[in-house]
Design an enzyme around this catalytic site. Structure first.
Site, PDB file in Angstrom:
ATOM      1  N   CYS A   1       0.841  -1.210   0.000  1.00  0.00           N
ATOM      2  CA  CYS A   1       0.000   0.000   0.000  1.00  0.00           C
ATOM      3  C   CYS A   1       0.872   1.255   0.000  1.00  0.00           C
ATOM      4  CB  CYS A   1      -0.926  -0.009   1.221  1.00  0.00           C
ATOM      5  SG  CYS A   1      -1.970   1.461   1.299  1.00  0.00           S
TER       6      CYS A   1
ATOM      7  N   CYS B   1      -0.378   4.122   2.163  1.00  0.00           N
ATOM      8  CA  CYS B   1      -0.140   3.912   3.606  1.00  0.00           C
ATOM      9  C   CYS B   1       1.328   4.131   3.957  1.00  0.00           C
ATOM     10  CB  CYS B   1      -0.490   2.484   4.028  1.00  0.00           C
ATOM     11  SG  CYS B   1      -1.976   1.825   3.301  1.00  0.00           S
ATOM     12  N   ASP B   2       2.224   3.583   3.166  1.00  0.00           N
ATOM     13  CA  ASP B   2       3.618   3.486   3.588  1.00  0.00           C
ATOM     14  C   ASP B   2       4.603   4.360   2.800  1.00  0.00           C
ATOM     15  OD1 ASP B   2       2.830   1.633   5.477  1.00  0.00           O
ATOM     16  OD2 ASP B   2       3.074  -0.066   4.122  1.00  0.00           O
TER      17      ASP B   2
END
Ligand code: NDP
Length: 314
Positions: free
Chosen positions: A133, A136-137
């Site tokens: 992701c 997200c990261d």
């Protein structure tokens, strides 16, 4: 006695549905499924969920959500839902292939699972440079060099997203073309710090005690191997919605995502609602899943109120 609201799944969508249903006095029962806490338990820090200025650790966030759901009376059960009979009302639900419970409404929050290539090195470096992701990261890799594998809209979107944070993005495409929509492909091809490696397969992710240091790719036409020095490796080869249980029962699209009536969480079966990633292949964020979990609980509450009103007038 019938369960008024039975929730299947324990990610942000399931727990948010539980919080809302519990606060509405509907005494929800939530079955956690095989991965209690869902996909967020596989990430480290969550920095994009509103309300946490310093970020929060993914597994901790799920523990907090569980506590919040329990505080208002949600019953959490660890069994697996293995069968749902949708042709009779109330619904008969099988747990662990043996026990039966009856539910007046069901909120499906079973999520989706990111696909991985199946390399042992992916597991070895999970959360230490390997992620499924980018939104997200990606932030953890700002100013660094990264690679993305995939060639669909997700790969295009994630490479473009990462190109704004990272010095360079290597996009590893297994064929000589991308599946992504034309406009998204154009965006990738016009971004100077994205380099597309056509006809390339990922052989191995390389690293040390600190995490990922590179990836070895192989050109499928020439057989030639090369090493890209990267610190982040992002998978964008698709997700699989967890909908096996509902095949032939609930309407799904060709990829298996549950279909809901626009602007609601209602499936084709009255009394069954779908929330979170199981019905969302586009946004797939904890916050959108949580939002849709709230919608599911409100839709279930409304459905139950209408049933009750019908019974009074009957
Ligand atoms: P897709 O299934 O569309 O694409 C997966 C990609 O991964 C394909 O290009 C495929 O290659 C590649 N792939 C699969 N397995 C491997 C492997 N083992 N090694 C290397 N490459 C592999 O998934 P997406 O997640 O991209 O998209 C899912 C759906 O969500 C689509 O309908 C998409 O349009 C939609 N979406 C829309 C967005 C938007 O509109 N903003 C954003 C993200 C997704 P190959 O082409 O060779 O099969």
């Amino acid at each position: 006695m019938a369960i008024k609201v039975l929730i299947i799944g324990s990610g942000p969508a399931g727990y948010t549905a539980a919080i809302y249903a519990a606060r509405a006095g509907l005494q929800p029962v939530l079955f956690t499924g095989g991965q209690p806490g869902g996909q967020l338990t596989t990430t480290n820090d969550v920095e994009n969920f509103p309300g946490y200025p310093d970020g929060i650790n993914g597994p901790q966030m799920m523990i907090d959500l569980q506590k919040q759901a329990e505080r208002f009376g949600t019953q959490i059960r660890y069994g697996l839902v293995t069968g749902v009979a949708v042709d009779e009302y109330p619904f008969q639900v099988t747990i662990d292939e043996k026990d039966q419970v009856i539910a007046e409404t069901i909120i499906v929050a079973t999520g989706a699972t990111a696909k991985y290539l199946g390399l042992p090195s992916e597991e070895k470096f999970a959360n230490r440079g390997v992620s499924a992701c980018a939104v997200c990261d990606g932030y953890f890799y700002r100013g660094k060099e990264v690679a993305v594998v995939g060639a669909g809209d997700s790969a295009a979107e994630e490479s473009t997203y990462l190109s704004k944070l990272c010095t360079k993005v290597h996009l590893i495409v297994r064929r000589g073309e991308m599946r992504a929509s034309r406009i998204m492909q154009q965006r990738v091809l016009n971004t100077p710090n994205i380099q597309v490696h056509w006809h390339s397969e990922t052989d191995e992710i390389l690293g040390d005690d600190q995490g990922v240091t590179g990836v070895r790719i192989r050109n499928t036409k020439t057989g030639e191997a090369s090493i890209l020095a990267i610190q982040g490796f992002f998978l964008a080869i698709g997700h699989k919605p967890n909908t096996e249980l509902f095949k032939g029962k609930l309407n799904m699209d060709e990829a298996g995502y549950l279909q809901v009536q626009a602007g609601t969480t209602r499936t084709n079966i009255e009394g069954i609602f779908a929330v979170g990633d199981v019905a969302d292949k586009v946004y797939r964020q904890a916050i959108t899943a949580a939002g849709s979990g709230c919608m599911g609980a409100l839709d279930a509450e409304k459905f139950l109120a209408a049933k009750e009103a019908q019974a009074v007038h009957a």
